[in-house]
Design a protein around this motif. Structure first.
Motif, PDB file in Angstrom:
ATOM      1  N   ASN A 145      31.577   8.198   5.524  1.00 47.42           N
ATOM      2  CA  ASN A 145      31.991   7.005   4.780  1.00 47.42           C
ATOM      3  C   ASN A 145      30.761   6.187   4.417  1.00 47.42           C
ATOM      4  O   ASN A 145      29.898   5.925   5.255  1.00 47.42           O
ATOM      5  CB  ASN A 145      32.949   6.143   5.611  1.00 47.42           C
ATOM      6  N   GLU A 452      35.030   4.050  -4.197  1.00 50.86           N
ATOM      7  CA  GLU A 452      35.098   4.972  -3.056  1.00 50.86           C
ATOM      8  C   GLU A 452      36.535   5.145  -2.539  1.00 50.86           C
ATOM      9  O   GLU A 452      36.845   4.842  -1.385  1.00 50.86           O
ATOM     10  CB  GLU A 452      34.161   4.516  -1.930  1.00 50.86           C
ATOM     11  N   ASN A 455      37.402   7.430   0.936  1.00 48.74           N
ATOM     12  CA  ASN A 455      37.079   7.077   2.328  1.00 48.74           C
ATOM     13  C   ASN A 455      38.347   7.028   3.170  1.00 48.74           C
ATOM     14  O   ASN A 455      39.333   6.395   2.786  1.00 48.74           O
ATOM     15  CB  ASN A 455      36.388   5.709   2.396  1.00 48.74           C
TER      16      ASN A 455
END
Length: 500
Positions: A145, A452, A455
């Protein structure tokens, strides 16, 4: 070399009412590089907490090495990184510098405030601290992550060269493939251990699933045939019983009938019908033993409302920075109908800053032009969503969502219905990410901006998102470090060049 053994581990959260682990057994070597995989909410982080004795469980864990968890908790981020690390564990300066060099990180990072480091830099310094200690067994939870593509490769190389073993949890298939030599999968009904990397696990799981599906289909046909045969024989037996009594009543008329023979044949037929029924029950119980660990993936829905405008966003010669220091060289790009534009670049290169600027949330210096239609409806998935609180109903009402569509997508993403009763702040990080994502999917939008999105999401969720994006083809601006995902969904990749 030593072993870690789990014997009859049973555990479940009171709020969920079902067991995550029921008499689970596991035996593995501390030199193994073990990848722990499984769907969100299946119990990966819970298992790591059980190993650390943070949760009350039934059963026994036998181990010689104590466990060390990543990411380590940090109390005060507002001090030099060196002192942040010293508060977590004792070490010599040369030791941490050695590990940072192996991770291709400049040791000067130790003399910067920890809170000023990018997410990727924080990950690397905490990993460096983890591997200084050779007397504990590392439990590494989601190290990928916030790591960019280069950072993921650097960390993968670092872990591959380590002599000591570890358990690593990651949803990045390529990363797991590179660093592990065994895979532990938390299935729906059991723990399954595989020798090899993620590709080996996928192949073996596919073979097992295909065999079970074929067996299931075969048993289904056999059960259907037996049901039909049993029904026919039972019907014949009943009709002959009726004939026997009917014919017997006609004896007084002088007719001759062998009612005993009819009764015997009917009894034999009924017995055969009972035998068939027992076989059928046996086949059904075999069938119930199958398919317990096959994952069924439902397609997601998206409240995409294509705009009348062909061009939704135009960025011309944009430059962002802080205190006179620019983040990247001038950048220009457009997002048109049906395009998925991905922003790429190293950690700290300014990708998330561009998103914050477009949303009016950037507090630094800027120059350049942004052109977009007035009242453009944007749906945003954030990297940080810790401020999502309350029950799911309270949350959807606050955000103005279609509550049923919101819940449907949450369930399709793999969130169990029992979890629907939990407050968001009490959910796991994977479940909280699903709330943020399901919120975005339920919002009416002409443009999706996702920072993102993968994640904390498992590989099944990643496949769902890929299928949805390729099917709907929404206008989207995307930041994501999973290269395989980007290659499959992005129309174009814009790479930020750091300012010299």
């Amino acid at each position: 070399m030593s072993k870690i053994e789990l014997k009859n581990i049973t555990f479940g959260y009171d709020t969920q009412g079902t067991l995550l682990f029921d008499q689970a057994n596991l035996n593995f070597d501390t030199q193994w590089k073990l990848g722990l995989i499984g769907r969100n909410g299946r119990g990966k982080t819970t298992l790591l907490n059980i190993l650390q004795n943070k949760l009350a469980y039934n059963g026994q864990i036998i181990h010689q090495l104590d466990f060390l968890y990543f990411p380590q908790p940090i109390e005060n981020k507002q001090q030099l990184t060196y002192y942040v690390l010293q508060e977590i564990s004792e070490f010599e300066q040369w030791e941490i510098e050695r590990e940072l060099n192996l991770l291709q990180v400049d040791p000067e990072i130790l003399w910067r405030d920890f809170e000023t480091l990018s997410g990727g830099e924080q990950t690397k310094v905490l990993l460096a601290l983890l591997f200084i200690d050779e007397y504990h067994f590392p439990l590494i939870d989601e190290p990928t992550n916030h790591l960019d593509i280069v950072g993921r490769k650097q960390v993968a190389e670092y872990l591959k060269k380590k002599r000591q073993g570890f358990i690593v949890v990651s949803h990045d298939r390529s990363f797991v493939d590179e660093v592990v030599d065994h895979v532990l999968s938390i299935e729906k009904s059991q723990l399954e251990l595989y020798q090899g990397n993620f590709s080996v696990y996928e192949e073996q799981k596919k073979i097992k699933d295909e065999f079970e599906l074929a067996q299931n289909e075969k048993l289904k046909k056999e059960v259907s045939r037996l049901k039909k045969t049993a029904a026919e024989k039972a019907e014949w037996s009943r009709s002959k019983e009726q004939d026997k009594y009917g014919k017997a009543s006609e004896k007084g008329s002088g007719a001759i009938y062998d009612t005993g023979a009819i009764g015997a044949r009917a009894a034999r037929t009924m017995k055969r019908a009972k035998t068939i029924e027992h076989r059928m029950e046996s086949q059904l119980s075999e069938k119930e033993a199958l398919l317990k660990d096959i994952e069924y993936i439902d397609p997601l829905t998206m409240n995409y409302q294509p705009a009348h405008h062909k061009r939704l966003l135009a960025v011309e010669n944009l430059v962002l920075g802080y205190a006179g220091q620019t983040l990247f060289q001038p950048i220009s790009f457009e997002v048109n109908q049906g395009q998925r534009i991905a922003l790429a670049g190293r950690n700290g290169s300014g990708k998330s800053s561009i998103i914050r600027f477009l949303l009016g949330q950037f507090d630094g210096e800027s120059s350049g032009d942004v052109i977009r239609p007035t009242n453009l409806k944007i749906s945003y998935v954030r990297q940080n969503y810790e401020d999502n609180h309350g029950t799911l109903l309270e949350f959807s009402e606050k955000k103005g969502l279609d509550h049923q569509a919101f819940l449907n997508n949450l369930h399709k993403l793999g969130m169990e219905r029992e979890v629907f009763q939990n407050r968001i702040e009490q959910m796991s990080m994977g479940q909280r990410k699903k709330v943020e994502l399901a919120k975005s999917l339920a919002q009416p939008a002409e443009l999706y901006i996702w920072d993102e999105p993968l994640n904390y999401l498992d590989v099944f969720n990643q496949e769902q998102l890929k299928a949805l994006i390729l099917s709907v083809k929404p206008a989207m601006l995307l930041v994501e470090h999973d290269q395989v995902f980007l290659e499959e969904v992005a129309s174009k990749v814009i790479t930020l060049t750091e300012h010299e």
